[in-house]
Each structure stands twice: as structure tokens, then as C-alpha cells.
Design an enzyme around this catalytic site. Structure first.
Site, PDB file in Angstrom:
ATOM      1  N   ASN A  10       0.870  -1.173   0.000  1.00 39.54           N
ATOM      2  CA  ASN A  10       0.000   0.000   0.000  1.00 39.54           C
ATOM      3  C   ASN A  10       0.912   1.230   0.000  1.00 39.54           C
ATOM      4  O   ASN A  10       1.512   1.555   1.023  1.00 39.54           O
ATOM      5  CB  ASN A  10      -0.898  -0.026   1.244  1.00 39.54           C
ATOM      6  CG  ASN A  10      -1.721   1.235   1.391  1.00 39.54           C
ATOM      7  OD1 ASN A  10      -1.788   2.061   0.470  1.00 39.54           O
ATOM      8  ND2 ASN A  10      -2.361   1.405   2.540  1.00 39.54           N
ATOM      9  N   LYS A  12       0.178   4.263  -0.229  1.00 35.69           N
ATOM     10  CA  LYS A  12      -0.426   5.452   0.397  1.00 35.69           C
ATOM     11  C   LYS A  12      -0.188   6.681  -0.496  1.00 35.69           C
ATOM     12  O   LYS A  12      -0.229   6.554  -1.713  1.00 35.69           O
ATOM     13  CB  LYS A  12       0.116   5.622   1.820  1.00 35.69           C
ATOM     14  CG  LYS A  12      -0.054   4.328   2.643  1.00 35.69           C
ATOM     15  CD  LYS A  12       0.208   4.488   4.100  1.00 35.69           C
ATOM     16  CE  LYS A  12      -0.018   3.137   4.798  1.00 35.69           C
ATOM     17  NZ  LYS A  12       0.138   3.226   6.247  1.00 35.69           N
ATOM     18  N   HIS A  96      -9.340   1.304   4.995  1.00 35.15           N
ATOM     19  CA  HIS A  96      -8.052   1.463   5.681  1.00 35.15           C
ATOM     20  C   HIS A  96      -8.237   2.400   6.874  1.00 35.15           C
ATOM     21  O   HIS A  96      -9.005   3.354   6.812  1.00 35.15           O
ATOM     22  CB  HIS A  96      -7.005   2.027   4.714  1.00 35.15           C
ATOM     23  CG  HIS A  96      -5.627   1.947   5.270  1.00 35.15           C
ATOM     24  ND1 HIS A  96      -5.139   2.890   6.153  1.00 35.15           N
ATOM     25  CD2 HIS A  96      -4.650   1.017   5.120  1.00 35.15           C
ATOM     26  CE1 HIS A  96      -3.907   2.535   6.509  1.00 35.15           C
ATOM     27  NE2 HIS A  96      -3.586   1.410   5.890  1.00 35.15           N
ATOM     28  N   GLU A  98      -6.536   4.753   7.928  1.00 30.32           N
ATOM     29  CA  GLU A  98      -6.305   6.180   7.641  1.00 30.32           C
ATOM     30  C   GLU A  98      -7.542   6.813   7.010  1.00 30.32           C
ATOM     31  O   GLU A  98      -7.826   7.992   7.221  1.00 30.32           O
ATOM     32  CB  GLU A  98      -5.058   6.321   6.749  1.00 30.32           C
ATOM     33  CG  GLU A  98      -3.796   6.082   7.570  1.00 30.32           C
ATOM     34  CD  GLU A  98      -2.657   5.411   6.820  1.00 30.32           C
ATOM     35  OE1 GLU A  98      -2.653   5.440   5.576  1.00 30.32           O
ATOM     36  OE2 GLU A  98      -1.776   4.852   7.497  1.00 30.32           O
ATOM     37  N   GLU A 168      -5.177  -4.712  10.666  1.00 25.20           N
ATOM     38  CA  GLU A 168      -4.127  -3.711  10.872  1.00 25.20           C
ATOM     39  C   GLU A 168      -4.384  -2.954  12.174  1.00 25.20           C
ATOM     40  O   GLU A 168      -5.150  -1.989  12.190  1.00 25.20           O
ATOM     41  CB  GLU A 168      -4.123  -2.707   9.712  1.00 25.20           C
ATOM     42  CG  GLU A 168      -3.846  -3.316   8.362  1.00 25.20           C
ATOM     43  CD  GLU A 168      -3.282  -2.271   7.387  1.00 25.20           C
ATOM     44  OE1 GLU A 168      -2.238  -2.562   6.806  1.00 25.20           O
ATOM     45  OE2 GLU A 168      -3.869  -1.190   7.243  1.00 25.20           O
ATOM     46  N   GLY A 174       3.034   2.321  10.854  1.00 23.73           N
ATOM     47  CA  GLY A 174       3.991   3.410  10.690  1.00 23.73           C
ATOM     48  C   GLY A 174       4.736   3.770  11.961  1.00 23.73           C
ATOM     49  O   GLY A 174       5.409   4.788  12.022  1.00 23.73           O
ATOM     50  N   SER A 214       3.810  -2.055  10.276  1.00 21.46           N
ATOM     51  CA  SER A 214       5.269  -2.150  10.447  1.00 21.46           C
ATOM     52  C   SER A 214       5.846  -3.508  10.060  1.00 21.46           C
ATOM     53  O   SER A 214       6.757  -4.011  10.706  1.00 21.46           O
ATOM     54  CB  SER A 214       5.670  -1.786  11.885  1.00 21.46           C
ATOM     55  OG  SER A 214       5.263  -0.454  12.182  1.00 21.46           O
TER      56      SER A 214
HETATM   57  P1  13P Z   1       3.341   0.447   7.625  1.00 21.73           P
HETATM   58  O1  13P Z   1       3.822  -0.853   7.016  1.00 21.73           O
HETATM   59  O2  13P Z   1       4.066   1.640   7.110  1.00 21.73           O
HETATM   60  O3  13P Z   1       3.271   0.364   9.110  1.00 21.73           O
HETATM   61  O4  13P Z   1       1.828   0.628   7.109  1.00 21.73           O
HETATM   62  C1  13P Z   1       0.930  -0.416   7.249  1.00 21.73           C
HETATM   63  C2  13P Z   1      -0.306  -0.090   6.492  1.00 21.73           C
HETATM   64  O5  13P Z   1      -1.069   0.771   6.890  1.00 21.73           O
HETATM   65  C3  13P Z   1      -0.561  -0.807   5.248  1.00 21.73           C
HETATM   66  O6  13P Z   1      -1.828  -0.552   4.764  1.00 21.73           O
END
Ligand code: 13P
Length: 250
Positions: A10, A12, A96, A98, A168, A174, A214
Site C-alpha cells: 500500500n 499510500k 483502511h 487512515e 491492521e 507506521g 510495520s
Molecule cells: P506500515 O507498514 O508503514 O506500518 O503501514 C501499514 C499499512 O497501513 C498498510 O496498509
């Protein structure tokens, strides 16, 4: 029974078109030896088309990071399932954290998007996960169970077979703080149990559940060793050829 692993990047809100093309070129040429794994990349909308072209002839699949539930019309700033299919997407990430945190996504809108994706022919990757406060107060399963149940509300058995779920935990995204394999397994097993209740045991056993938060080349193995972990949804580590390939080839 272990299911075919699915590793998705992803991206982002990262990568200009030229960077995106360079990244997939590197992924394509380094993918030998990963035939047992489904590999997916989810670039931002502006580079979907060129990444889709760059991927042609490879086994890497393309995904959108979101979609709107309407087919077309006056929805400024939105993208439909048909548009994602048109540029070569096979998957779409939905719900997601976010989107939930920053853009008002909720279980009901997630459900509308899941239905729209399925009826158009896109396979949804449906994300669920608790925030830190919910975990600390012992409400992880209350939240994840609700998100799963409501996100899949009204989805038929036949369509459920096309879903991928992604657990997640928001506190692990992150932050560099991965959930432990045991924490992940516990939630994945509960999600699979719920799928069994909502559908049947066959669908539950066939459903792929990714972990995200992560994930790195050096922690992916321990996660993938868990019986109910079938892949990873990777953010930061999917932006570099070496680290994403390191995960894909766990
Ligand atoms: P990270 O791998 O940067 O922690 O992000 C995970 C994520 O949100 C994947 O959709």
C-alpha cells in the site's frame, strides 16, 4: 490448511509517476522465485494507469487504495470501481484505518464500497483494526468483530469467497511497533471464527487474512509462521524494491 499467501504494497500518498514506474520495474525483475505468492501493489490514483501498463506481462496485480460506491456522476474527487477496472486493477483496498481516522470512513460506508467493488468485479481487501486505547481497554475484539461483521453485512457466500481481509492494529501502523505474532494470531483466529459463523467453515478456511502494521523483511517470517496469517499489507517497506521483495520472498 495454509492458503496461498498474498503480499500487498500500500503505497499510500507516495510516489510520483516516474518513481512508481521505476519501483515496479525493479519489482518485476526481482520477482523470480516468488511464484507461490500473490503480489499486489496499490499506487496512488495518478500513477495507476502507467503502473498498470508497466505491470503487463507480469504476475503482479494492481489495486486501488479506495473507491466510491456509485458507478459515475457528480462526485467530485471520487473514483469508481469501473474506473479502477479500466486501468487494470484487480483489487481495491477498502476501509483502511487512515480513511477511517482522517476521512470519515465508517462501517456503513465501508460496506457500501465493498458491495460496489464486488458487483463491479473487483476483489476487496477489507481493513479492520483497533486503536491503541481500544486495545489497552480490552476492547480489541469488540471493535474488530464489529468492523468485520458490519463491513461484510449483506455480502453473499459467493462474493465472500473473493474477499481478502487485512487486520491492521492502528497502533502498529507506521510506528515501527509491530504486533507480536501471538497478538496477531489471536485476532486472526477470531476473525476466521467469525467468518465461519457468518458463512461456513469452508469459506472461513479459504479466506485470506493479511496482517498490516510495520511489516519488514526481518519480522515477516514470524508473522507468516502463524497458522491464520496469510499475507501482509505493507506500507513503508513496500516503497523500496529491496525491502518489498524481502517481504514477498519471506
Ligand atoms: P506500515 O507498514 O508503514 O506500518 O503501514 C501499514 C499499512 O497501513 C498498510 O496498509
Amino acid at each position: 490448511m495454509k492458503r496461498r499467501p498474498i503480499m500487498a504494497g500500500n503505497w499510500k500518498m507516495n510516489m510520483l509517476v516516474s518513481e512508481a514506474e521505476a519501483l515496479v520495474k525493479g519489482l518485476k525483475s526481482g520477482l523470480d522465485g516468488a511464484e507461490e505468492v500473490d503480489v499486489v501493489v496499490a499506487p496512488p490514483f495518478p500513477s495507476l494507469y502507467s503502473v498498470g501498463k508497466a505491470l503487463s506481462g507480469s504476475s503482479i496485480a494492481l489495486a486501488g487504495q479506495n473507491l466510491h460506491w456509485e458507478v459515475s456522476g457528480a462526485y467530485t474527487g471520487e473514483v469508481s470501481a469501473t474506473m479502477l477496472l479500466d486501468v487494470g486493477c484487480k483489487y481495491v483496498i477498502i476501509g483502511h484505518s487512515e480513511r477511517r481516522q482522517f476521512f470519515g470512513e465508517n462501517d456503513e460506508t465501508v460496506n457500501r464500497r465493498v458491495k460496489a467493488a464486488l458487483s463491479a468485479g473487483l476483489d476487496p481487501i477489507v481493513c479492520v483494526g483497533e486503536v491503541l486505547e481500544e486495545r489497552k481497554s480490552g476492547r480489541t475484539w469488540e471493535v474488530v468483530g464489529r468492523q468485520t461483521r458490519e463491513g461484510l453485512e449483506g455480502i453473499s457466500k459467493g462474493d465472500a469467497e473473493r474477499l481478502v481481509l487485512a487486520y491492521e492494529p492502528v497502533w502498529a501502523i507506521g510506528t515501527g511497533e509491530t504486533a507480536t505474532p501471538e497478538q496477531v494470531q489471536e485476532v486472526h483466529a477470531k476473525i476466521r471464527g467469525l467468518i465461519g459463523e457468518l458463512y461456513d467453515e469452508g469459506i472461513a478456511q479459504g479466506m485470506r487474512i493479511q496482517y498490516g502494521g510495520s511489516v519488514k523483511p526481518d519480522n515477516v517470517r514470524g508473522l507468516m509462521d502463524q497458522p491464520d496469517v496469510d499475507g501482509a499489507l505493507v506500507g513503508g517497506a513496500s516503497l523500496k524494491v529491496e525491502s518489498f521483495l524481502g517481504i514477498v520472498k519471506f
